[in-house]
Motif scaffolding. Structure first.
Motif, PDB file in Angstrom:
ATOM      1  N   LEU A  47       7.140  -6.201  -4.885  1.00 29.38           N
ATOM      2  CA  LEU A  47       8.434  -6.881  -4.902  1.00 29.38           C
ATOM      3  C   LEU A  47       8.262  -8.159  -4.109  1.00 29.38           C
ATOM      4  CD1 LEU A  47      10.709  -3.823  -4.100  1.00 29.38           C
ATOM      5  CD2 LEU A  47      10.263  -4.844  -6.326  1.00 29.38           C
ATOM      6  N   SER A  48       9.081  -9.130  -4.324  1.00 30.89           N
ATOM      7  CA  SER A  48       8.963 -10.428  -3.667  1.00 30.89           C
ATOM      8  C   SER A  48       8.534 -10.294  -2.210  1.00 30.89           C
ATOM      9  CB  SER A  48      10.290 -11.175  -3.739  1.00 30.89           C
ATOM     10  OG  SER A  48      10.645 -11.368  -5.080  1.00 30.89           O
ATOM     11  N   GLY A  49       7.287 -10.671  -1.936  1.00 29.62           N
ATOM     12  CA  GLY A  49       6.793 -10.719  -0.571  1.00 29.62           C
ATOM     13  C   GLY A  49       6.390  -9.396   0.040  1.00 29.62           C
ATOM     14  N   ALA A  50       6.372  -8.296  -0.721  1.00 29.37           N
ATOM     15  CA  ALA A  50       6.028  -7.008  -0.117  1.00 29.37           C
ATOM     16  C   ALA A  50       5.516  -6.026  -1.165  1.00 29.37           C
ATOM     17  CB  ALA A  50       7.228  -6.401   0.588  1.00 29.37           C
ATOM     18  N   ILE A  51       4.667  -5.110  -0.698  1.00 26.37           N
ATOM     19  CA  ILE A  51       4.245  -3.969  -1.493  1.00 26.37           C
ATOM     20  C   ILE A  51       5.203  -2.839  -1.152  1.00 26.37           C
ATOM     21  CG2 ILE A  51       2.422  -2.261  -1.856  1.00 26.37           C
ATOM     22  CD1 ILE A  51       0.484  -4.497  -0.799  1.00 26.37           C
ATOM     23  N   GLU A  52       5.740  -2.191  -2.153  1.00 19.12           N
ATOM     24  CA  GLU A  52       6.621  -1.047  -1.915  1.00 19.12           C
ATOM     25  C   GLU A  52       5.845   0.220  -2.255  1.00 19.12           C
ATOM     26  OE1 GLU A  52      10.277   0.495  -4.242  1.00 19.12           O
ATOM     27  OE2 GLU A  52      10.996  -0.973  -2.771  1.00 19.12           O
ATOM     28  N   LEU A  53       5.726   1.099  -1.261  1.00 23.38           N
ATOM     29  CA  LEU A  53       5.046   2.376  -1.401  1.00 23.38           C
ATOM     30  C   LEU A  53       6.108   3.456  -1.333  1.00 23.38           C
ATOM     31  CD1 LEU A  53       2.533   4.259  -1.297  1.00 23.38           C
ATOM     32  CD2 LEU A  53       2.537   3.906   1.175  1.00 23.38           C
ATOM     33  N   THR A  54       6.240   4.257  -2.386  1.00 17.82           N
ATOM     34  CA  THR A  54       7.223   5.326  -2.421  1.00 17.82           C
ATOM     35  C   THR A  54       6.500   6.664  -2.431  1.00 17.82           C
ATOM     36  OG1 THR A  54       8.714   3.910  -3.685  1.00 17.82           O
ATOM     37  CG2 THR A  54       9.208   6.262  -3.661  1.00 17.82           C
ATOM     38  N   LEU A  55       6.903   7.556  -1.518  1.00 17.57           N
ATOM     39  CA  LEU A  55       6.263   8.860  -1.383  1.00 17.57           C
ATOM     40  C   LEU A  55       7.281   9.975  -1.558  1.00 17.57           C
ATOM     41  CD1 LEU A  55       4.107   8.186   1.791  1.00 17.57           C
ATOM     42  CD2 LEU A  55       3.339   8.221  -0.573  1.00 17.57           C
ATOM     43  N   GLY A  56       6.860  11.058  -2.212  1.00 16.61           N
ATOM     44  CA  GLY A  56       7.710  12.243  -2.346  1.00 16.61           C
ATOM     45  C   GLY A  56       7.807  13.006  -1.041  1.00 16.61           C
ATOM     46  N   THR A  57       6.750  12.961  -0.259  1.00 16.20           N
ATOM     47  CA  THR A  57       6.739  13.590   1.063  1.00 16.20           C
ATOM     48  C   THR A  57       5.981  12.677   2.008  1.00 16.20           C
ATOM     49  OG1 THR A  57       4.700  14.801   0.595  1.00 16.20           O
ATOM     50  CG2 THR A  57       6.766  15.962   0.169  1.00 16.20           C
ATOM     51  N   ALA A  58       6.308  12.726   3.297  1.00 15.32           N
ATOM     52  CA  ALA A  58       5.615  11.924   4.298  1.00 15.32           C
ATOM     53  C   ALA A  58       4.125  12.260   4.278  1.00 15.32           C
ATOM     54  CB  ALA A  58       6.211  12.183   5.677  1.00 15.32           C
ATOM     55  N   ASP A  59       3.277  11.267   4.575  1.00 15.57           N
ATOM     56  CA  ASP A  59       1.841  11.486   4.514  1.00 15.57           C
ATOM     57  C   ASP A  59       1.129  10.418   5.334  1.00 15.57           C
ATOM     58  OD1 ASP A  59      -0.609  12.556   3.765  1.00 15.57           O
ATOM     59  OD2 ASP A  59      -0.204  12.445   1.620  1.00 15.57           O
ATOM     60  N   VAL A  60      -0.110  10.718   5.723  1.00 12.85           N
ATOM     61  CA  VAL A  60      -0.959   9.736   6.389  1.00 12.85           C
ATOM     62  C   VAL A  60      -1.826   9.096   5.316  1.00 12.85           C
ATOM     63  CG1 VAL A  60      -2.784   9.364   8.081  1.00 12.85           C
ATOM     64  CG2 VAL A  60      -0.961  11.011   8.560  1.00 12.85           C
ATOM     65  N   LEU A  61      -1.701   7.779   5.169  1.00 10.69           N
ATOM     66  CA  LEU A  61      -2.388   7.053   4.109  1.00 10.69           C
ATOM     67  C   LEU A  61      -3.022   5.785   4.644  1.00 10.69           C
ATOM     68  CD1 LEU A  61       0.506   7.170   1.507  1.00 10.69           C
ATOM     69  CD2 LEU A  61      -1.466   8.669   1.578  1.00 10.69           C
ATOM     70  N   THR A  62      -4.008   5.315   3.888  1.00  8.05           N
ATOM     71  CA  THR A  62      -4.583   3.994   4.116  1.00  8.05           C
ATOM     72  C   THR A  62      -4.343   3.202   2.848  1.00  8.05           C
ATOM     73  OG1 THR A  62      -6.304   4.927   5.522  1.00  8.05           O
ATOM     74  CG2 THR A  62      -6.696   2.731   4.627  1.00  8.05           C
ATOM     75  N   LEU A  63      -3.879   1.979   3.009  1.00  3.70           N
ATOM     76  CA  LEU A  63      -3.600   1.124   1.872  1.00  3.70           C
ATOM     77  C   LEU A  63      -4.333  -0.186   2.086  1.00  3.70           C
ATOM     78  CD1 LEU A  63      -0.587   1.045  -0.178  1.00  3.70           C
ATOM     79  CD2 LEU A  63      -1.149  -1.166   0.782  1.00  3.70           C
ATOM     80  N   ALA A  64      -5.006  -0.688   1.050  1.00  6.18           N
ATOM     81  CA  ALA A  64      -5.736  -1.945   1.166  1.00  6.18           C
ATOM     82  C   ALA A  64      -5.501  -2.785  -0.087  1.00  6.18           C
ATOM     83  CB  ALA A  64      -7.225  -1.686   1.353  1.00  6.18           C
ATOM     84  N   VAL A  65      -5.534  -4.103   0.094  1.00  3.86           N
ATOM     85  CA  VAL A  65      -5.380  -5.049  -1.004  1.00  3.86           C
ATOM     86  C   VAL A  65      -6.707  -5.787  -1.162  1.00  3.86           C
ATOM     87  CG1 VAL A  65      -4.129  -7.059  -1.871  1.00  3.86           C
ATOM     88  CG2 VAL A  65      -2.937  -5.358  -0.464  1.00  3.86           C
ATOM     89  N   TYR A  66      -7.220  -5.814  -2.405  1.00  8.56           N
ATOM     90  CA  TYR A  66      -8.481  -6.490  -2.719  1.00  8.56           C
ATOM     91  C   TYR A  66      -8.233  -7.571  -3.747  1.00  8.56           C
ATOM     92  CZ  TYR A  66     -10.594  -2.348  -0.613  1.00  8.56           C
ATOM     93  OH  TYR A  66     -10.941  -1.343   0.248  1.00  8.56           O
ATOM     94  N   ASP A  67      -9.053  -8.619  -3.714  1.00  7.26           N
ATOM     95  CA  ASP A  67      -8.976  -9.616  -4.773  1.00  7.26           C
ATOM     96  C   ASP A  67      -9.835  -9.156  -5.949  1.00  7.26           C
ATOM     97  OD1 ASP A  67     -11.643 -10.238  -4.166  1.00  7.26           O
ATOM     98  OD2 ASP A  67     -11.166 -12.176  -3.263  1.00  7.26           O
ATOM     99  N   GLY A  68      -9.874  -9.948  -7.009  1.00 11.71           N
ATOM    100  CA  GLY A  68     -10.605  -9.576  -8.213  1.00 11.71           C
ATOM    101  C   GLY A  68     -12.105  -9.463  -8.023  1.00 11.71           C
ATOM    102  N   LEU A  69     -12.629 -10.024  -6.932  1.00  9.21           N
ATOM    103  CA  LEU A  69     -14.064  -9.930  -6.639  1.00  9.21           C
ATOM    104  C   LEU A  69     -14.387  -8.770  -5.709  1.00  9.21           C
ATOM    105  CD1 LEU A  69     -14.855 -13.722  -6.158  1.00  9.21           C
ATOM    106  CD2 LEU A  69     -15.289 -12.298  -8.171  1.00  9.21           C
ATOM    107  N   GLY A  70     -13.371  -7.981  -5.368  1.00  8.30           N
ATOM    108  CA  GLY A  70     -13.592  -6.825  -4.517  1.00  8.30           C
ATOM    109  C   GLY A  70     -13.553  -7.118  -3.030  1.00  8.30           C
ATOM    110  N   ARG A  71     -13.102  -8.300  -2.629  1.00  5.82           N
ATOM    111  CA  ARG A  71     -13.002  -8.636  -1.207  1.00  5.82           C
ATOM    112  C   ARG A  71     -11.687  -8.106  -0.652  1.00  5.82           C
ATOM    113  NH1 ARG A  71     -14.566 -14.753  -2.443  1.00  5.82           N
ATOM    114  NH2 ARG A  71     -12.636 -14.425  -3.565  1.00  5.82           N
ATOM    115  N   LYS A  72     -11.768  -7.393   0.479  1.00  3.00           N
ATOM    116  CA  LYS A  72     -10.564  -6.850   1.102  1.00  3.00           C
ATOM    117  C   LYS A  72      -9.784  -7.994   1.737  1.00  3.00           C
ATOM    118  CE  LYS A  72     -10.734  -2.919   3.291  1.00  3.00           C
ATOM    119  NZ  LYS A  72     -10.944  -1.890   4.323  1.00  3.00           N
ATOM    120  N   LEU A  73      -8.504  -8.120   1.345  1.00  5.37           N
ATOM    121  CA  LEU A  73      -7.649  -9.184   1.857  1.00  5.37           C
ATOM    122  C   LEU A  73      -6.713  -8.704   2.958  1.00  5.37           C
ATOM    123  CD1 LEU A  73      -6.622 -10.777  -1.549  1.00  5.37           C
ATOM    124  CD2 LEU A  73      -8.497 -11.471  -0.031  1.00  5.37           C
TER     125      LEU A  73
END
Length: 170
Positions: A100-126
């Protein structure tokens, strides 16, 4: 996006910013003799399948679906205008991911411990978020792409992973 049917299988490629979807798994014997993947190959599978396309305003959602109903490839293309419109597509499974404009929205059915990462098309972690305890329901994580391109959002838990592909066009 370009859609075609040449081989009896599914292949998604990205060349010079154009997505090519070969959707040829309609019932004939499947093509199973693959060479090594090319650098432009995003996903491929010898599978009977179909492709669903949804268009909502400036957003195109494409999903590869096996005949048993399971989704195996998805793509969201958002055409950004100067007044970036809200757009996104939930990813199937226990995670819901959308941009959504300016943000990633993560929706979970139950609380959890997660890691989230954004990569570009070349596989570089941004950008990386976590590991972090995310609450049940919607969680907003601020992130804005710097330019047009393909981005991959990878959300991981201890036993599962979900990937969302986002394409931003200015």
């Amino acid at each position: 996006m370009v859609f075609c049917g040449h081989i009896h299988a599914y292949e998604h490629s990205l060349v010079d910013g154009v997505h090519y979807i070969t959707t040829g798994g309609g019932g004939a014997p499947l093509h199973t003799e693959w060479a090594e993947p090319e650098p432009w190959t995003v996903y491929r599978e010898a599978v009977h399948q179909f492709t669903l396309i949804d268009i909502a305003g400036d957003t195109v959602f494409s999903r590869g679906v096996r005949t048993d109903g399971s989704e195996f490839d998805s793509l969201t293309i958002v055409r950004r205008t100067p007044a970036l419109k809200e757009a996104g597509s939930p990813v199937s499974g226990r995670f819901g991911l959308r941009y959504l404009s300016g943000a990633i929205e993560l929706t979970l059915g139950t609380a959890d411990v997660l890691t989230l990462a954004v990569y570009d098309g070349l596989g570089r972690k941004l950008r990386a978020f976590g590991p972090h305890h995310f609450a049940e329901g919607r969680n907003r994580l601020p992130w804005q792409p710097e330019r047009s391109g393909t981005y991959f959002i990878v959300c991981r838990a201890s036993t599962r992973k979900q990937v969302a592909r986002l394409v931003f066009v200015q």
